[in-house]
Design a protein around this motif. Structure first.
Motif, PDB file in Angstrom:
ATOM      1  N   MET A 108      73.198  42.183 -24.218  1.00 28.86           N
ATOM      2  CA  MET A 108      73.894  42.676 -22.718  1.00 28.86           C
ATOM      3  C   MET A 108      73.468  43.791 -21.847  1.00 28.86           C
ATOM      4  O   MET A 108      73.184  43.623 -21.084  1.00 28.86           O
ATOM      5  CB  MET A 108      75.587  42.574 -23.180  1.00 28.86           C
ATOM      6  N   ARG A 109      73.338  44.772 -22.641  1.00 28.77           N
ATOM      7  CA  ARG A 109      72.455  45.997 -21.879  1.00 28.77           C
ATOM      8  C   ARG A 109      71.204  45.471 -21.540  1.00 28.77           C
ATOM      9  O   ARG A 109      70.901  46.100 -20.445  1.00 28.77           O
ATOM     10  CB  ARG A 109      72.622  47.088 -22.874  1.00 28.77           C
ATOM     11  N   LYS A 110      70.577  44.921 -22.102  1.00 31.24           N
ATOM     12  CA  LYS A 110      68.951  44.514 -21.559  1.00 31.24           C
ATOM     13  C   LYS A 110      69.200  44.005 -20.495  1.00 31.24           C
ATOM     14  O   LYS A 110      68.453  43.882 -19.402  1.00 31.24           O
ATOM     15  CB  LYS A 110      68.236  43.872 -23.014  1.00 31.24           C
ATOM     16  N   ALA A 111      69.959  42.851 -20.287  1.00 35.15           N
ATOM     17  CA  ALA A 111      70.074  42.007 -19.176  1.00 35.15           C
ATOM     18  C   ALA A 111      70.653  42.700 -18.068  1.00 35.15           C
ATOM     19  O   ALA A 111      70.221  42.791 -16.848  1.00 35.15           O
ATOM     20  CB  ALA A 111      71.169  40.912 -19.316  1.00 35.15           C
ATOM     21  N   VAL A 112      71.682  43.582 -18.187  1.00 37.25           N
ATOM     22  CA  VAL A 112      72.036  44.474 -17.107  1.00 37.25           C
ATOM     23  C   VAL A 112      70.873  45.611 -16.703  1.00 37.25           C
ATOM     24  O   VAL A 112      70.876  45.673 -15.515  1.00 37.25           O
ATOM     25  CB  VAL A 112      73.276  45.263 -17.638  1.00 37.25           C
ATOM     26  N   GLU A 113      70.160  45.945 -17.609  1.00 39.95           N
ATOM     27  CA  GLU A 113      69.077  46.912 -17.287  1.00 39.95           C
ATOM     28  C   GLU A 113      67.899  46.228 -16.516  1.00 39.95           C
ATOM     29  O   GLU A 113      67.505  46.730 -15.616  1.00 39.95           O
ATOM     30  CB  GLU A 113      68.566  47.602 -18.674  1.00 39.95           C
ATOM     31  N   SER A 114      67.816  45.178 -16.840  1.00 37.63           N
ATOM     32  CA  SER A 114      66.689  44.227 -16.336  1.00 37.63           C
ATOM     33  C   SER A 114      67.096  43.911 -14.826  1.00 37.63           C
ATOM     34  O   SER A 114      66.167  43.313 -14.145  1.00 37.63           O
ATOM     35  CB  SER A 114      66.132  43.117 -17.402  1.00 37.63           C
ATOM     36  N   THR A 115      68.103  43.791 -14.728  1.00 38.42           N
ATOM     37  CA  THR A 115      68.495  43.097 -13.168  1.00 38.42           C
ATOM     38  C   THR A 115      68.999  44.304 -12.325  1.00 38.42           C
ATOM     39  O   THR A 115      69.538  43.784 -11.274  1.00 38.42           O
ATOM     40  CB  THR A 115      69.859  41.974 -13.516  1.00 38.42           C
ATOM     41  N   LYS A 116      69.031  45.519 -13.057  1.00 38.08           N
ATOM     42  CA  LYS A 116      69.599  46.598 -11.961  1.00 38.08           C
ATOM     43  C   LYS A 116      69.017  46.537 -10.748  1.00 38.08           C
ATOM     44  O   LYS A 116      67.644  46.568 -10.539  1.00 38.08           O
ATOM     45  CB  LYS A 116      69.299  47.696 -12.753  1.00 38.08           C
ATOM     46  N   GLY A 117      69.935  46.917  -9.614  1.00 38.30           N
ATOM     47  CA  GLY A 117      69.514  46.804  -8.345  1.00 38.30           C
ATOM     48  C   GLY A 117      68.886  45.429  -7.714  1.00 38.30           C
ATOM     49  O   GLY A 117      68.492  45.316  -6.548  1.00 38.30           O
ATOM     50  N   LYS A 118      68.878  44.403  -8.303  1.00 43.46           N
ATOM     51  CA  LYS A 118      68.821  43.258  -7.794  1.00 43.46           C
ATOM     52  C   LYS A 118      69.813  42.225  -7.046  1.00 43.46           C
ATOM     53  O   LYS A 118      71.022  42.646  -7.759  1.00 43.46           O
ATOM     54  CB  LYS A 118      68.083  42.270  -9.056  1.00 43.46           C
ATOM     55  N   VAL A 119      69.589  41.595  -6.074  1.00 41.42           N
ATOM     56  CA  VAL A 119      70.847  41.153  -5.419  1.00 41.42           C
ATOM     57  C   VAL A 119      70.145  39.684  -5.028  1.00 41.42           C
ATOM     58  O   VAL A 119      68.814  39.386  -5.088  1.00 41.42           O
ATOM     59  CB  VAL A 119      71.217  41.712  -4.188  1.00 41.42           C
ATOM     60  N   ALA A 120      71.034  38.749  -4.876  1.00 42.29           N
ATOM     61  CA  ALA A 120      70.864  37.257  -4.433  1.00 42.29           C
ATOM     62  C   ALA A 120      70.894  37.124  -3.029  1.00 42.29           C
ATOM     63  O   ALA A 120      72.166  37.494  -2.314  1.00 42.29           O
ATOM     64  CB  ALA A 120      71.688  36.328  -5.115  1.00 42.29           C
ATOM     65  N   LYS A 121      69.999  36.611  -2.244  1.00 39.09           N
ATOM     66  CA  LYS A 121      70.281  36.340  -0.838  1.00 39.09           C
ATOM     67  C   LYS A 121      69.919  34.999  -0.469  1.00 39.09           C
ATOM     68  O   LYS A 121      68.956  34.366  -1.338  1.00 39.09           O
ATOM     69  CB  LYS A 121      69.338  37.524  -0.202  1.00 39.09           C
ATOM     70  N   PHE A 122      70.444  34.294   0.338  1.00 39.08           N
ATOM     71  CA  PHE A 122      69.938  33.035   0.967  1.00 39.08           C
ATOM     72  C   PHE A 122      69.579  33.353   2.699  1.00 39.08           C
ATOM     73  O   PHE A 122      70.246  33.943   3.190  1.00 39.08           O
ATOM     74  CB  PHE A 122      71.332  32.002   1.036  1.00 39.08           C
ATOM     75  N   LYS A 123      68.281  33.034   2.599  1.00 43.09           N
ATOM     76  CA  LYS A 123      67.859  33.229   4.283  1.00 43.09           C
ATOM     77  C   LYS A 123      67.922  34.581   4.606  1.00 43.09           C
ATOM     78  O   LYS A 123      68.324  34.766   5.739  1.00 43.09           O
ATOM     79  CB  LYS A 123      68.143  32.092   5.014  1.00 43.09           C
ATOM     80  N   GLY A 124      67.863  35.688   3.879  1.00 43.52           N
ATOM     81  CA  GLY A 124      67.756  36.839   4.215  1.00 43.52           C
ATOM     82  C   GLY A 124      69.339  37.439   4.011  1.00 43.52           C
ATOM     83  O   GLY A 124      69.577  38.928   4.056  1.00 43.52           O
ATOM     84  N   GLN A 125      70.217  36.783   3.903  1.00 39.38           N
ATOM     85  CA  GLN A 125      71.644  37.317   4.098  1.00 39.38           C
ATOM     86  C   GLN A 125      72.333  37.441   2.500  1.00 39.38           C
ATOM     87  O   GLN A 125      72.076  36.428   1.642  1.00 39.38           O
ATOM     88  CB  GLN A 125      72.528  36.476   4.765  1.00 39.38           C
ATOM     89  N   TYR A 126      72.952  38.333   2.238  1.00 45.20           N
ATOM     90  CA  TYR A 126      73.582  38.201   0.958  1.00 45.20           C
ATOM     91  C   TYR A 126      74.655  37.020   0.751  1.00 45.20           C
ATOM     92  O   TYR A 126      75.291  36.567   1.569  1.00 45.20           O
ATOM     93  CB  TYR A 126      74.551  39.552   0.627  1.00 45.20           C
ATOM     94  N   ILE A 127      74.600  36.566  -0.685  1.00 50.29           N
ATOM     95  CA  ILE A 127      75.385  35.446  -0.781  1.00 50.29           C
ATOM     96  C   ILE A 127      76.789  35.629  -1.436  1.00 50.29           C
ATOM     97  O   ILE A 127      77.096  36.941  -1.650  1.00 50.29           O
ATOM     98  CB  ILE A 127      74.813  34.179  -1.845  1.00 50.29           C
ATOM     99  N   ASN A 128      77.785  34.978  -1.030  1.00 49.28           N
ATOM    100  CA  ASN A 128      79.112  34.936  -1.911  1.00 49.28           C
ATOM    101  C   ASN A 128      78.751  34.597  -3.375  1.00 49.28           C
ATOM    102  O   ASN A 128      78.805  33.388  -3.578  1.00 49.28           O
ATOM    103  CB  ASN A 128      80.177  34.221  -1.062  1.00 49.28           C
ATOM    104  N   ALA A 129      78.684  35.387  -4.096  1.00 48.72           N
ATOM    105  CA  ALA A 129      78.344  35.127  -5.741  1.00 48.72           C
ATOM    106  C   ALA A 129      79.582  34.531  -6.349  1.00 48.72           C
ATOM    107  O   ALA A 129      79.588  35.274  -7.408  1.00 48.72           O
ATOM    108  CB  ALA A 129      77.325  35.957  -6.259  1.00 48.72           C
ATOM    109  N   TRP A 130      80.085  33.606  -6.176  1.00 50.91           N
ATOM    110  CA  TRP A 130      81.215  33.096  -6.786  1.00 50.91           C
ATOM    111  C   TRP A 130      80.933  32.667  -8.165  1.00 50.91           C
ATOM    112  O   TRP A 130      80.145  32.373  -8.607  1.00 50.91           O
ATOM    113  CB  TRP A 130      81.938  32.060  -6.191  1.00 50.91           C
ATOM    114  N   PHE A 131      81.877  32.927  -9.059  1.00 51.76           N
ATOM    115  CA  PHE A 131      81.757  32.776 -10.458  1.00 51.76           C
ATOM    116  C   PHE A 131      83.045  32.203 -11.119  1.00 51.76           C
ATOM    117  O   PHE A 131      84.267  32.576 -10.604  1.00 51.76           O
ATOM    118  CB  PHE A 131      81.228  33.665 -11.417  1.00 51.76           C
TER     119      PHE A 131
END
Length: 190
Positions: free
Chosen positions: A1-24
């Protein structure tokens, strides 16, 4: 878990340059919702990155997410419809599905003499009790209305059980996000 958090730190998901609503949600049942409108009743802005995909989490999720039963008294159901619509549906002699979305989730039900949005009714009844709008059957037995269905949550976007299943298959965090959100870019923001 910590490895996944560390490896994705600062990463965001965008669609056509805009932040997405990352519902889960917890579990999509056999598949996730086809749109934010179908699963959440969300209509504020288009969300073309939301798609219906098979939920790989169905194989590993809890039994109550595969098949759930939710009984309510007629009085509870009537009160919930009143909270959602602001009007009394009258005696609950019949509950029927009016419409479903592309993934099979109930988008509208008729309770008594009132049509009500499926996602709104789920919240009014308690999302921990009516676990999903992927309703497979509704029966009235005496004073009880019994809903049967699959999944847990609104079904929009990422399934947590699905993400776990994909991670167990060796998929990266980016691959998992892109599985559930169509045509998104994962970018380093900081």
């Amino acid at each position: 878990m910590r490895k996944a958090v560390e490896s994705t730190k600062g990463k965001v998901a965008k669609f056509k340059g805009q932040y997405i609503n990352a519902w889960f949600h917890s579990s999509g049942g056999p598949k996730t919702a086809a749109s934010a409108e179908e699963g959440l009743g969300y209509r504020q802005k288009p969300t073309p990155y939301i798609q219906s995909v098979p939920d790989p989490g169905l194989a590993i999720t809890l039994p109550e997410n595969k098949n759930c039963t939710a009984p309510f008294s007629k009085a509870e159901l009537r009160a919930a419809v009143r909270r959602v619509t602001g009007e009394d549906p009258g005696p609950v002699g019949e509950v029927k599905i009016v419409s479903r979305g592309p993934s099979g989730r109930v988008t509208q039900l008729k309770v008594g003499n009132k049509v009500v949005e499926g996602p709104a009714l789920r919240l009014a009844l308690g999302s921990d009790r009516l676990r999903s709008t992927l309703i497979t059957d509704i029966k009235i037995k005496g004073d009880r209305v019994i809903f049967r269905g699959q999944g847990y949550g609104h079904g929009v976007g990422l399934s947590q059980w699905g993400a776990k299943a994909l991670a167990q298959q060796g998929k990266s965090p980016e691959e998992i996000v892109k599985y559930f959100f169509k045509e998104v870019d994962i970018v380093k923001a900081w």
